[in-house]
Design a protein around this motif. Structure first.
Motif, PDB file in Angstrom:
ATOM      1  N   THR A 137       0.851  -1.198   0.000  1.00  0.00           N
ATOM      2  CA  THR A 137       0.000   0.000   0.000  1.00  0.00           C
ATOM      3  C   THR A 137       0.887   1.248   0.000  1.00  0.00           C
ATOM      4  N   HIS A 138       0.264   2.398  -0.233  1.00  0.00           N
ATOM      5  CA  HIS A 138       1.028   3.653  -0.241  1.00  0.00           C
ATOM      6  C   HIS A 138       1.268   4.184   1.170  1.00  0.00           C
ATOM      7  N   PHE A 139       0.681   3.545   2.174  1.00  0.00           N
ATOM      8  CA  PHE A 139       0.714   4.090   3.537  1.00  0.00           C
ATOM      9  C   PHE A 139       2.099   3.995   4.170  1.00  0.00           C
ATOM     10  N   GLU A 140       2.534   5.110   4.742  1.00  0.00           N
ATOM     11  CA  GLU A 140       3.802   5.119   5.484  1.00  0.00           C
ATOM     12  C   GLU A 140       3.525   5.263   6.972  1.00  0.00           C
ATOM     13  N   THR A 141       2.925   6.410   7.353  1.00  0.00           N
ATOM     14  CA  THR A 141       2.652   6.624   8.780  1.00  0.00           C
ATOM     15  C   THR A 141       1.615   7.736   8.955  1.00  0.00           C
ATOM     16  N   ILE A 142       0.968   7.742  10.117  1.00  0.00           N
ATOM     17  CA  ILE A 142       0.066   8.838  10.480  1.00  0.00           C
ATOM     18  C   ILE A 142       0.918   9.988  11.013  1.00  0.00           C
ATOM     19  N   LEU A 143       0.646  11.203  10.547  1.00  0.00           N
ATOM     20  CA  LEU A 143       1.436  12.372  10.974  1.00  0.00           C
ATOM     21  C   LEU A 143       0.691  13.218  11.993  1.00  0.00           C
ATOM     22  N   SER A 144      -0.625  13.299  11.842  1.00  0.00           N
ATOM     23  CA  SER A 144      -1.440  14.115  12.754  1.00  0.00           C
ATOM     24  C   SER A 144      -2.883  13.626  12.633  1.00  0.00           C
ATOM     25  N   ASP A 145      -3.794  14.321  13.308  1.00  0.00           N
ATOM     26  CA  ASP A 145      -5.207  13.954  13.276  1.00  0.00           C
ATOM     27  C   ASP A 145      -5.751  13.768  11.861  1.00  0.00           C
ATOM     28  N   ARG A 146      -5.324  14.667  10.960  1.00  0.00           N
ATOM     29  CA  ARG A 146      -5.894  14.659   9.614  1.00  0.00           C
ATOM     30  C   ARG A 146      -4.876  14.349   8.523  1.00  0.00           C
ATOM     31  N   GLU A 147      -3.640  14.055   8.893  1.00  0.00           N
ATOM     32  CA  GLU A 147      -2.599  13.885   7.872  1.00  0.00           C
ATOM     33  C   GLU A 147      -1.914  12.532   7.966  1.00  0.00           C
ATOM     34  N   MET A 148      -1.676  11.949   6.786  1.00  0.00           N
ATOM     35  CA  MET A 148      -0.833  10.755   6.730  1.00  0.00           C
ATOM     36  C   MET A 148       0.251  10.945   5.676  1.00  0.00           C
ATOM     37  N   LEU A 149       1.393  10.283   5.922  1.00  0.00           N
ATOM     38  CA  LEU A 149       2.481  10.288   4.957  1.00  0.00           C
ATOM     39  C   LEU A 149       2.307   9.058   4.071  1.00  0.00           C
ATOM     40  N   VAL A 150       2.403   9.276   2.763  1.00  0.00           N
ATOM     41  CA  VAL A 150       2.213   8.154   1.828  1.00  0.00           C
ATOM     42  C   VAL A 150       3.305   8.170   0.760  1.00  0.00           C
ATOM     43  N   LYS A 151       3.438   7.057   0.070  1.00  0.00           N
ATOM     44  CA  LYS A 151       4.356   7.001  -1.073  1.00  0.00           C
ATOM     45  C   LYS A 151       3.755   7.837  -2.204  1.00  0.00           C
ATOM     46  N   ALA A 152       4.619   8.518  -2.959  1.00  0.00           N
ATOM     47  CA  ALA A 152       4.174   9.385  -4.062  1.00  0.00           C
ATOM     48  C   ALA A 152       3.856   8.519  -5.280  1.00  0.00           C
ATOM     49  N   VAL A 153       2.603   8.090  -5.362  1.00  0.00           N
ATOM     50  CA  VAL A 153       2.220   7.210  -6.483  1.00  0.00           C
ATOM     51  C   VAL A 153       1.595   8.032  -7.607  1.00  0.00           C
ATOM     52  N   LYS A 154       1.563   7.402  -8.788  1.00  0.00           N
ATOM     53  CA  LYS A 154       0.775   7.949  -9.894  1.00  0.00           C
ATOM     54  C   LYS A 154      -0.491   7.087  -9.937  1.00  0.00           C
ATOM     55  N   ILE A 155      -1.641   7.731  -9.670  1.00  0.00           N
ATOM     56  CA  ILE A 155      -2.902   6.978  -9.555  1.00  0.00           C
ATOM     57  C   ILE A 155      -3.352   6.458 -10.924  1.00  0.00           C
ATOM     58  N   LEU A 156      -3.685   5.184 -10.996  1.00  0.00           N
ATOM     59  CA  LEU A 156      -4.282   4.635 -12.226  1.00  0.00           C
ATOM     60  C   LEU A 156      -5.707   5.189 -12.335  1.00  0.00           C
ATOM     61  N   PRO A 157      -6.169   5.534 -13.538  1.00  0.00           N
ATOM     62  CA  PRO A 157      -7.484   6.217 -13.656  1.00  0.00           C
ATOM     63  C   PRO A 157      -8.667   5.258 -13.559  1.00  0.00           C
ATOM     64  N   LEU A 158      -8.597   4.348 -12.585  1.00  0.00           N
ATOM     65  CA  LEU A 158      -9.644   3.325 -12.446  1.00  0.00           C
ATOM     66  C   LEU A 158     -10.153   3.268 -11.027  1.00  0.00           C
ATOM     67  N   GLU A 159     -11.467   3.119 -10.867  1.00  0.00           N
ATOM     68  CA  GLU A 159     -12.033   2.788  -9.569  1.00  0.00           C
ATOM     69  C   GLU A 159     -12.358   1.311  -9.620  1.00  0.00           C
ATOM     70  N   VAL A 160     -11.879   0.583  -8.630  1.00  0.00           N
ATOM     71  CA  VAL A 160     -12.113  -0.864  -8.572  1.00  0.00           C
ATOM     72  C   VAL A 160     -13.184  -1.087  -7.510  1.00  0.00           C
ATOM     73  N   ILE A 161     -14.322  -1.613  -7.919  1.00  0.00           N
ATOM     74  CA  ILE A 161     -15.419  -1.814  -6.976  1.00  0.00           C
ATOM     75  C   ILE A 161     -15.611  -3.305  -6.713  1.00  0.00           C
TER      76      ILE A 161
END
Ligand code: UDP
Length: 233
Positions: A68-92
């Motif tokens: 996953t892109h998740f690295e760590t929680i930084l604050s109440d509303r912020e998380m650090l993530v890997k800088a990905v390029k999002i694929l233009p797809l929603e997978v349901i």
């Protein structure tokens, strides 16, 4: 970690560059939209809840071997993530009929699907996120054959992991939406997993414990988001 300029603002999140070019900071907002932006509102502290819940679920999935892109929680509303390029797809992923599937196939909400259903949509607000199949995906180069196979495999594995996890918290996982990104050439899970992107029903009462409370004006929106997080923590 230094927070640089905002590079993207979506309906529920903002994304910032950082002093590490391989990391972004995601900030979760309280803004809520539905029906492709037609309904607008705000859910108090949703940003805090979705940040926490996504962090907790990404960690669970990482531990189960899903990148996953998740690295760590930084604050109440912020998380650090890997800088990905999002694929233009929603997978349901769907276990039980609800929402647009119920409408499309004339199924009452709550009908259990005999097999897990996977759907793909082209992420494009102007077009209203139209559903696409494998042929569209390859013809439009939304993903390669190899990438699509990985998306399907991850989505089904994630479903098994999350279904079991939520059930232990007295929640039925009805359906959910995933987004993936590319990081150093690899497909990894990105975006968020929260009551905004999942349908969750209470096991005993079938009470809707997700964004349908906002979409359909069912009341208790804030309380329900809080209750979901309370059950998960
Ligand atoms: N979903 C989402 N973002 C979207 C569309 C759907 O997070 O842009 C989620 C939604 O919350 C639900 C699942 O994907 O858990 C299936 O949604 P559906 O296609 O039934 O659409 P809806 O009825 O939510 O418009």
């Amino acid at each position: 970690m230094e927070k640089f300029e905002m590079i993207y603002e979506g309906k529920a999140k903002k994304v910032y560059r950082t002093d590490d070019e391989k990391k972004y900071i995601v900030e979760y907002k309280d803004d809520a939209t539905a029906f492709n932006g037609l309904k607008k509102g705000s859910i108090r502290d949703k940003g805090v809840i979705n940040n926490k819940m996504s962090g907790l679920l990404f960690k669970l999935l990482e531990e189960a071997g899903i990148p996953t892109h998740f690295e760590t929680i930084l604050s109440d509303r912020e998380m650090l993530v890997k800088a990905v390029k999002i694929l233009p797809l929603e997978v349901i992923v769907r276990n039980v009929a609800a929402g647009s599937l119920s409408k499309r196939l004339g199924l009452e909400e709550g009908v259990i699907m005999k097999e897990t259903v996977l759907e793909f949509s082209y992420k494009n607000d102007e077009l209203g996120d139209p559903m696409v199949n494998d042929y569209h995906i390859f013809a439009m180069e939304f993903a390669s054959k190899e990438q699509l196979n990985i998306l399907k495999e991850y989505a089904l594995r994630i479903n098994e992991i999350l279904k079991e996890f939520f059930l232990a918290k007295n929640l039925k996982l009805i359906d959910f939406k995933l987004e993936f990104g590319l990081f150093e050439g690899q497909v990894i899970l990105a975006d968020e997993i929260s009551p905004d992107t999942c349908r969750l029903w209470d096991v005993e009462t079938n009470k809707k414990m997700d964004k349908d409370r906002f979409r359909r004006d069912l009341g208790d929106v804030e309380e329900t988001y809080q209750e979901v997080l309370r059950r998960l923590e």
